[in-house]
Design an enzyme around this catalytic site. Structure first.
Site, PDB file in Angstrom:
ATOM      1  N   GLU A  31       0.854  -1.198   0.000  1.00  0.00           N
ATOM      2  CA  GLU A  31       0.000   0.000   0.000  1.00  0.00           C
ATOM      3  C   GLU A  31       0.880   1.235   0.000  1.00  0.00           C
ATOM      4  OE1 GLU A  31      -0.248   2.120   2.725  1.00  0.00           O
ATOM      5  OE2 GLU A  31       0.948   0.978   4.155  1.00  0.00           O
ATOM      6  N   LYS A  61       8.147  -1.322  -2.175  1.00  0.00           N
ATOM      7  CA  LYS A  61       7.531  -0.656  -1.026  1.00  0.00           C
ATOM      8  C   LYS A  61       8.596  -0.005  -0.132  1.00  0.00           C
ATOM      9  CE  LYS A  61       5.018   0.569   2.315  1.00  0.00           C
ATOM     10  NZ  LYS A  61       3.874   1.437   2.365  1.00  0.00           N
ATOM     11  N   CYS A 117       5.497   4.690   9.622  1.00  0.00           N
ATOM     12  CA  CYS A 117       6.051   4.030   8.438  1.00  0.00           C
ATOM     13  C   CYS A 117       7.512   4.375   8.173  1.00  0.00           C
ATOM     14  CB  CYS A 117       5.204   4.380   7.227  1.00  0.00           C
ATOM     15  SG  CYS A 117       3.474   3.987   7.494  1.00  0.00           S
TER      16      CYS A 117
HETATM   17  C1  UGA Z   1       4.082   7.188   4.091  1.00  0.00           C
HETATM   18  C2  UGA Z   1       4.138   7.195   2.561  1.00  0.00           C
HETATM   19  O1  UGA Z   1       4.035   8.527   2.081  1.00  0.00           O
HETATM   20  C3  UGA Z   1       2.988   6.353   1.975  1.00  0.00           C
HETATM   21  O2  UGA Z   1       3.097   6.293   0.572  1.00  0.00           O
HETATM   22  C4  UGA Z   1       3.083   4.938   2.557  1.00  0.00           C
HETATM   23  O3  UGA Z   1       2.034   4.114   2.095  1.00  0.00           O
HETATM   24  C5  UGA Z   1       3.016   5.005   4.066  1.00  0.00           C
HETATM   25  O4  UGA Z   1       4.102   5.831   4.545  1.00  0.00           O
HETATM   26  C6  UGA Z   1       3.143   3.603   4.613  1.00  0.00           C
HETATM   27  O5  UGA Z   1       4.197   2.988   4.439  1.00  0.00           O
HETATM   28  O6  UGA Z   1       2.158   3.078   5.132  1.00  0.00           O
HETATM   29  P1  UGA Z   1       2.650   8.474   5.936  1.00  0.00           P
HETATM   30  O7  UGA Z   1       3.628   7.924   6.914  1.00  0.00           O
HETATM   31  O8  UGA Z   1       1.196   8.393   6.218  1.00  0.00           O
HETATM   32  O9  UGA Z   1       2.869   7.819   4.474  1.00  0.00           O
HETATM   33  O10 UGA Z   1       2.973  10.030   5.809  1.00  0.00           O
HETATM   34  P2  UGA Z   1       3.804  10.968   4.827  1.00  0.00           P
HETATM   35  O11 UGA Z   1       2.875  11.954   4.254  1.00  0.00           O
HETATM   36  O12 UGA Z   1       4.663  10.225   3.905  1.00  0.00           O
HETATM   37  O13 UGA Z   1       4.741  11.725   5.890  1.00  0.00           O
HETATM   38  C7  UGA Z   1       5.752  11.039   6.630  1.00  0.00           C
HETATM   39  C8  UGA Z   1       6.530  12.030   7.470  1.00  0.00           C
HETATM   40  O14 UGA Z   1       7.305  12.895   6.609  1.00  0.00           O
HETATM   41  C9  UGA Z   1       5.656  12.961   8.294  1.00  0.00           C
HETATM   42  O15 UGA Z   1       6.234  13.187   9.554  1.00  0.00           O
HETATM   43  C10 UGA Z   1       5.617  14.230   7.487  1.00  0.00           C
HETATM   44  O16 UGA Z   1       5.365  15.369   8.280  1.00  0.00           O
HETATM   45  C11 UGA Z   1       7.028  14.250   6.908  1.00  0.00           C
HETATM   46  N1  UGA Z   1       7.143  15.044   5.668  1.00  0.00           N
HETATM   47  C12 UGA Z   1       6.479  14.688   4.545  1.00  0.00           C
HETATM   48  C13 UGA Z   1       7.974  16.146   5.654  1.00  0.00           C
HETATM   49  O17 UGA Z   1       8.616  16.474   6.659  1.00  0.00           O
HETATM   50  N2  UGA Z   1       8.081  16.867   4.509  1.00  0.00           N
HETATM   51  C14 UGA Z   1       7.414  16.539   3.378  1.00  0.00           C
HETATM   52  O18 UGA Z   1       7.573  17.244   2.347  1.00  0.00           O
HETATM   53  C15 UGA Z   1       6.585  15.426   3.397  1.00  0.00           C
END
Ligand code: UGA
Length: 465
Positions: free
Chosen positions: A153, A229, A285
């Site tokens: 996913e 993944k 994640c």
């Molecule tokens: C992440 C991946 O984006 C999904 O594609 C994946 O399915 C999921 O992990 C998983 O393995 O289940 P998620 O952990 O929900 O999703 O959140 P993200 O939006 O990826 O953010 C992860 C972290 O990075 C957060 O702390 C967010 O604040 C940080 N982040 C994200 C940043 O600091 N800068 C960004 O530009 C984007």
């Protein structure tokens, strides 16, 4: 087709609800009775914008929920959607996946072909492990009676429904032709957007996320899908760590990193996404998946040094936030820091492993007093951090009471409309560190604040009120 999702957590709920909405009879099995009762009464056991509405519309007709594994007998496709948390040595703990495989083996229908799909994030080679457990528990012949598929996913918490209905790609790894056909059929409504216009009339959420880009259905073998993944999450983590390091350098050079991120993001080879500067990445994640992949690389004597650097840079970013506060306020002993945001990102109540969980203890160790507020994550944060001596506030404005610093860690939209003038009135030092570069600097400066972002060049003001 009958689908069963083992695990009613984040991935299980989102996956099951989406198939139900698209017209496939889907059952969630979870040993947690509370979760199942919630689902059966039309409530969501997780916080995800829009999901409760879809559960209400599908439960009892297309979506079902139970604590009993015997529904597996009816299934054509069984999704394993259980957690794979980090074990004490940093690797992925597969005990829940193995238990699910065992239950599948015990309950599988021996008179028809069944596809078992690993949706949980699992290390390369886990498909084989699941295969062996089911074969042993059922006495069936792998490949002839059942097949194990990897279908990772890519859902982001907070926008999971958009990601599931309008994905960039669907990755399906299998070495079995029959399983390949069954999976293609299952995903056809998403790949072709079949009946989407009809569905969006019924389900509001489909409409608001509509996009013109059709997803790519990417077929590969099991191990490659498993690796895709991990590599995807690791790559995204590297991207964020990279822009965060650049932000620290920009700050020294007096350059605005937001402009730099925009300037490089316009290059389609780089892309604009995942270039938002932050107090470091966290969540359920990125930390666990980067840790597992790094350990795998060491195990195979092929160390992923770039990934290791990204992990280290992430810790440095957490520390940098604290250093910035110390640089501005001096000694933190007895000073009060008001923190906005406890979840690892906005639009989720997930506070299991967050930036605040590491930054708060650091601030406490320097003698600071902490007041916190989060719109959704307070309860979970408290549950996972019972030892932290901090004050949980009823509303965002209250973190400012007698505070020497307001620290924004999570960019919840509602923080934009806090009553900043009222906060200015009740705080001690009007200093704000916006660790997401999210708030309006000009508005805050107008309200009398010293505003600092991360990597945004010249910071305003000096302390002293
Ligand atoms: C992440 C991946 O984006 C999904 O594609 C994946 O399915 C999921 O992990 C998983 O393995 O289940 P998620 O952990 O929900 O999703 O959140 P993200 O939006 O990826 O953010 C992860 C972290 O990075 C957060 O702390 C967010 O604040 C940080 N982040 C994200 C940043 O600091 N800068 C960004 O530009 C984007």
């Amino acid at each position: 087709m009958n689908v069963v999702c083992i695990g009613g957590g984040y991935v299980g709920c989102v996956t099951a609800v989406s198939f139900a909405v698209l017209g496939t009879k889907t059952t969630i099995v979870d040993i947690n009775e509370e979760k199942i009762n919630l689902l059966n009464s039309g409530k969501a056991p997780i916080y995800e914008p829009g999901i409760e509405q879809l559960i209400k519309q599908t439960i009892g007709n297309m979506l079902f929920a139970t604590t009993e594994y015997d529904c597996i007998k009816e299934a054509d496709i069984i999704f394993i959607c259980v957690e794979t948390p980090t074990a004490s040595d940093g690797s992925a703990d597969l005990s829940r996946v193995k238990k699910a495989a065992f239950e599948i083996g015990r309950n599988i229908n021996k008179t028809k072909f069944t596809v078992i799909v690993n949706k949980s994030t699992v290390p390369v080679g886990t498909g084989d492990v699941v295969f062996a457990i089911i074969a042993e528990a059922s006495g069936l012949k792998p490949d002839k009676d059942f097949a194990v598929v990897s279908n990772p996913e890519f859902l982001r918490e907070g926008s999971a429904l958009r990601d599931v209905f309008f994905p960039d790609r669907i990755v399906v790894g299998t070495n079995n032709q029959i399983a390949e056909e069954i999976m293609k059929k299952l995903y056809e409504p998403i790949v072709t957007r079949k009946n989407y216009s009809q569905l969006s009339a019924q389900y509001f959420y489909l409409k608001q996320y509509a996009s013109d880009k059709y997803p790519i259905y990417f077929s590969t073998d099991v191990k490659t899908a498993e690796m895709i993944k991990y590599t995807a999450n690791a790559f995204l983590a590297v991207k964020v760590s990279f822009i965060n390091e650049i932000a620290m350098l920009c700050e020294k050079l007096g350059i605005n990193v937001l402009e730099v991120a925009k300037g490089i993001g316009l290059d389609s080879r780089i892309g604009e996404k995942f270039l938002e500067v932050s107090p470091g990445w966290q969540g359920t994640c990125f930390p666990k998946d980067t840790s597992e992949l790094y350990l795998t690389s060491k195990r195979y004597n092929q160390e992923l040094t770039i990934l290791k650097a990204a992990i280290d840079a992430n810790w440095a970013m957490h520390r940098y936030v604290v250093e910035k506060i110390v640089n501005f306020l001096g000694c933190l002993n007895g000073k009060t820091i008001g923190i906005l945001g406890l979840t690892f990102k906005p639009d989720t109540d997930d506070a299991r492993r967050t930036q605040a969980q590491f930054i708060i203890p650091h601030l406490l160790s320097l003698g600071a007093r902490i007041r916190v507020f989060d719109p959704q994550g307070m309860e979970m944060f408290k549950r996972f951090n019972p030892h932290l001596d901090i004050v949980y506030c009823n509303k965002g404005e209250d973190v400012a009471y007698m505070a020497d610093c307001i620290l924004l860690l999570t960019h919840w939209q509602e923080f934009k409309s806090l009553n900043w003038r009222e906060m200015y009135r009740i705080l001690k030092t009007p200093y704000i560190l916006d660790a997401r570069n999210f708030l309006s600097r000009s508005e805050l400066e107008e309200a009398g604040f010293y505003y600092h972002g991360l990597g945004v060049g010249k910071n305003s003001g000096r302390p002293g009120r």
